[in-house]
Design a protein around this motif. Structure first.
Motif, PDB file in Angstrom:
ATOM      1  N   UNK A 101       0.833  -1.204   0.000  1.00  0.00           N
ATOM      2  CA  UNK A 101       0.000   0.000   0.000  1.00  0.00           C
ATOM      3  C   UNK A 101       0.872   1.259   0.000  1.00  0.00           C
ATOM      4  N   UNK A 102       0.709   2.092  -1.013  1.00  0.00           N
ATOM      5  CA  UNK A 102       1.500   3.316  -1.126  1.00  0.00           C
ATOM      6  C   UNK A 102       1.207   4.307  -0.017  1.00  0.00           C
ATOM      7  N   UNK A 103      -0.047   4.358   0.416  1.00  0.00           N
ATOM      8  CA  UNK A 103      -0.406   5.280   1.496  1.00  0.00           C
ATOM      9  C   UNK A 103       0.304   4.899   2.787  1.00  0.00           C
ATOM     10  N   UNK A 104       0.329   3.613   3.088  1.00  0.00           N
ATOM     11  CA  UNK A 104       0.999   3.159   4.306  1.00  0.00           C
ATOM     12  C   UNK A 104       2.521   3.318   4.195  1.00  0.00           C
ATOM     13  N   UNK A 105       3.056   3.156   3.002  1.00  0.00           N
ATOM     14  CA  UNK A 105       4.485   3.399   2.793  1.00  0.00           C
ATOM     15  C   UNK A 105       4.803   4.869   3.058  1.00  0.00           C
ATOM     16  N   UNK A 106       3.896   5.754   2.617  1.00  0.00           N
ATOM     17  CA  UNK A 106       4.078   7.173   2.875  1.00  0.00           C
ATOM     18  C   UNK A 106       3.973   7.507   4.348  1.00  0.00           C
ATOM     19  N   UNK A 126      -4.378   8.480  10.108  1.00  0.00           N
ATOM     20  CA  UNK A 126      -3.742   7.190  10.405  1.00  0.00           C
ATOM     21  C   UNK A 126      -2.555   7.378  11.339  1.00  0.00           C
ATOM     22  N   UNK A 127      -2.514   8.507  12.032  1.00  0.00           N
ATOM     23  CA  UNK A 127      -1.401   8.779  12.942  1.00  0.00           C
ATOM     24  C   UNK A 127      -1.294   7.706  14.030  1.00  0.00           C
ATOM     25  N   UNK A 128      -2.427   7.227  14.505  1.00  0.00           N
ATOM     26  CA  UNK A 128      -2.382   6.167  15.522  1.00  0.00           C
ATOM     27  C   UNK A 128      -1.684   4.928  14.979  1.00  0.00           C
ATOM     28  N   UNK A 129      -1.912   4.626  13.717  1.00  0.00           N
ATOM     29  CA  UNK A 129      -1.236   3.480  13.091  1.00  0.00           C
ATOM     30  C   UNK A 129       0.272   3.679  13.129  1.00  0.00           C
ATOM     31  N   UNK A 130       0.718   4.871  12.736  1.00  0.00           N
ATOM     32  CA  UNK A 130       2.157   5.150  12.706  1.00  0.00           C
ATOM     33  C   UNK A 130       2.768   5.028  14.093  1.00  0.00           C
ATOM     34  N   UNK A 131       2.070   5.555  15.100  1.00  0.00           N
ATOM     35  CA  UNK A 131       2.593   5.513  16.462  1.00  0.00           C
ATOM     36  C   UNK A 131       2.662   4.082  16.997  1.00  0.00           C
ATOM     37  N   UNK A 141      12.656  -4.414  11.658  1.00  0.00           N
ATOM     38  CA  UNK A 141      13.388  -3.517  10.762  1.00  0.00           C
ATOM     39  C   UNK A 141      13.283  -3.900   9.289  1.00  0.00           C
ATOM     40  N   UNK A 142      12.876  -5.136   9.000  1.00  0.00           N
ATOM     41  CA  UNK A 142      12.725  -5.543   7.602  1.00  0.00           C
ATOM     42  C   UNK A 142      11.635  -4.701   6.940  1.00  0.00           C
ATOM     43  N   UNK A 143      11.959  -3.949   5.881  1.00  0.00           N
ATOM     44  CA  UNK A 143      10.989  -3.012   5.283  1.00  0.00           C
ATOM     45  C   UNK A 143       9.689  -3.673   4.835  1.00  0.00           C
ATOM     46  N   UNK A 144       9.775  -4.842   4.224  1.00  0.00           N
ATOM     47  CA  UNK A 144       8.573  -5.506   3.717  1.00  0.00           C
ATOM     48  C   UNK A 144       7.674  -5.959   4.870  1.00  0.00           C
ATOM     49  N   UNK A 145       8.279  -6.554   5.889  1.00  0.00           N
ATOM     50  CA  UNK A 145       7.495  -7.011   7.032  1.00  0.00           C
ATOM     51  C   UNK A 145       6.912  -5.829   7.801  1.00  0.00           C
ATOM     52  N   UNK A 147       6.040  -2.928   6.519  1.00  0.00           N
ATOM     53  CA  UNK A 147       4.921  -2.406   5.749  1.00  0.00           C
ATOM     54  C   UNK A 147       3.694  -3.298   5.904  1.00  0.00           C
ATOM     55  N   UNK A 148       3.890  -4.610   5.867  1.00  0.00           N
ATOM     56  CA  UNK A 148       2.771  -5.541   6.047  1.00  0.00           C
ATOM     57  C   UNK A 148       2.117  -5.337   7.404  1.00  0.00           C
ATOM     58  N   UNK A 149       2.934  -5.196   8.429  1.00  0.00           N
ATOM     59  CA  UNK A 149       2.413  -4.953   9.776  1.00  0.00           C
ATOM     60  C   UNK A 149       1.626  -3.644   9.824  1.00  0.00           C
ATOM     61  N   UNK A 150       2.138  -2.620   9.155  1.00  0.00           N
ATOM     62  CA  UNK A 150       1.469  -1.321   9.139  1.00  0.00           C
ATOM     63  C   UNK A 150       0.104  -1.420   8.470  1.00  0.00           C
TER      64      UNK A 150
END
Length: 221
Positions: A101-106, A126-131, A141-145, A147-150
């Motif tokens: 998801x590009x939005x979550x990557x952003x 989605x600030x709560x998600x980021x926090x 730290x794995x970028x793909x994992x 992002x999936x978690x996010x």
């Protein structure tokens, strides 16, 4: 643009006649099975994913399948939700995130959206998600994992946001509405649904629907 026009011509010439009776009955109104909230991403096709026909899904698409809390934005999101629940009487709402998801990557990389003020402002919902990801999963730290978690955490955050809408809260209180969190992995076709008993997303086919829910909820993938 020509591809779109050619597609309309093909639809009118070949496909409309196959379901003409269905389209004619749609004039009488709509009785959708569910409100399906998903991302605006062009790689997601809700009707194809769920194998539903015209009139069976009420669809809301936003960047990152975000549902702003009630009262924070006076816009189409709240109006769509209210109409689906109060007028169309949907019995289920699905919030469906997706892989890559590009939005979550952003959301994870604020620098990448610094010159997109509208996107940046919308992602504040989605600030709560980021926090949650930043403060609780710093070890991942794995970028793909990450992002999936996010993506998964954001579905849960938006489900909570959905509960702030009065029509939703009232219908849940009456036992007339159920909420569902899904994540669609478009590169494999897999769909994962959140199981509150297990506190994790599991393959949708592994989650049994209650007997009374099977009548009007979406069919299994």
């Amino acid at each position: 643009m020509q591809k779109l026009v050619d597609g309309i011509h093909r639809f009118q010439r070949e496909l409309f006649s196959q379901d003409q009776q269905l389209f004619e009955t749609l004039v009488e109104g709509q009785n959708p099975l569910a409100l399906f909230v998903t991302c605006s991403d062009s790689r997601i096709d809700p009707s194809r994913l769920t194998q539903t026909r015209p009139g069976e899904l009420f669809i809301q698409r936003t960047a990152g399948n975000i549902v702003p809390p009630y009262g924070s934005v006076h816009g189409g999101e709240a109006a769509t939700i209210e109409y689906a629940v109060s007028v169309l009487k949907v019995r289920d709402i699905v919030i469906c995130g997706h892989s890559h998801c590009g939005a979550m990557a952003g959301l994870l990389d604020p620098q990448s959206i610094e010159k997109l003020p509208a996107v940046k402002a919308y992602l504040e919902h989605a600030e709560a998600t980021r926090r949650i990801v930043e403060e609780n999963y710093g070890h991942l730290t794995d970028p793909e994992k990450r992002l999936t978690l996010t993506v998964e955490e954001n579905v849960l955050v938006q489900l909570e946001s959905l509960r702030t809408h009065p029509s939703v809260a009232a219908a849940i209180g009456r036992g007339q509405l159920k909420l569902h969190g899904w994540v669609y992995k478009f590169e494999t076709g897999e769909v994962f649904a959140y199981n509150p008993d297990e506190s994790q997303f599991l393959p949708l086919q592994d989650i049994a629907l209650p007997v009374d829910a099977q009548v009007r909820t979406l069919p299994p993938i």
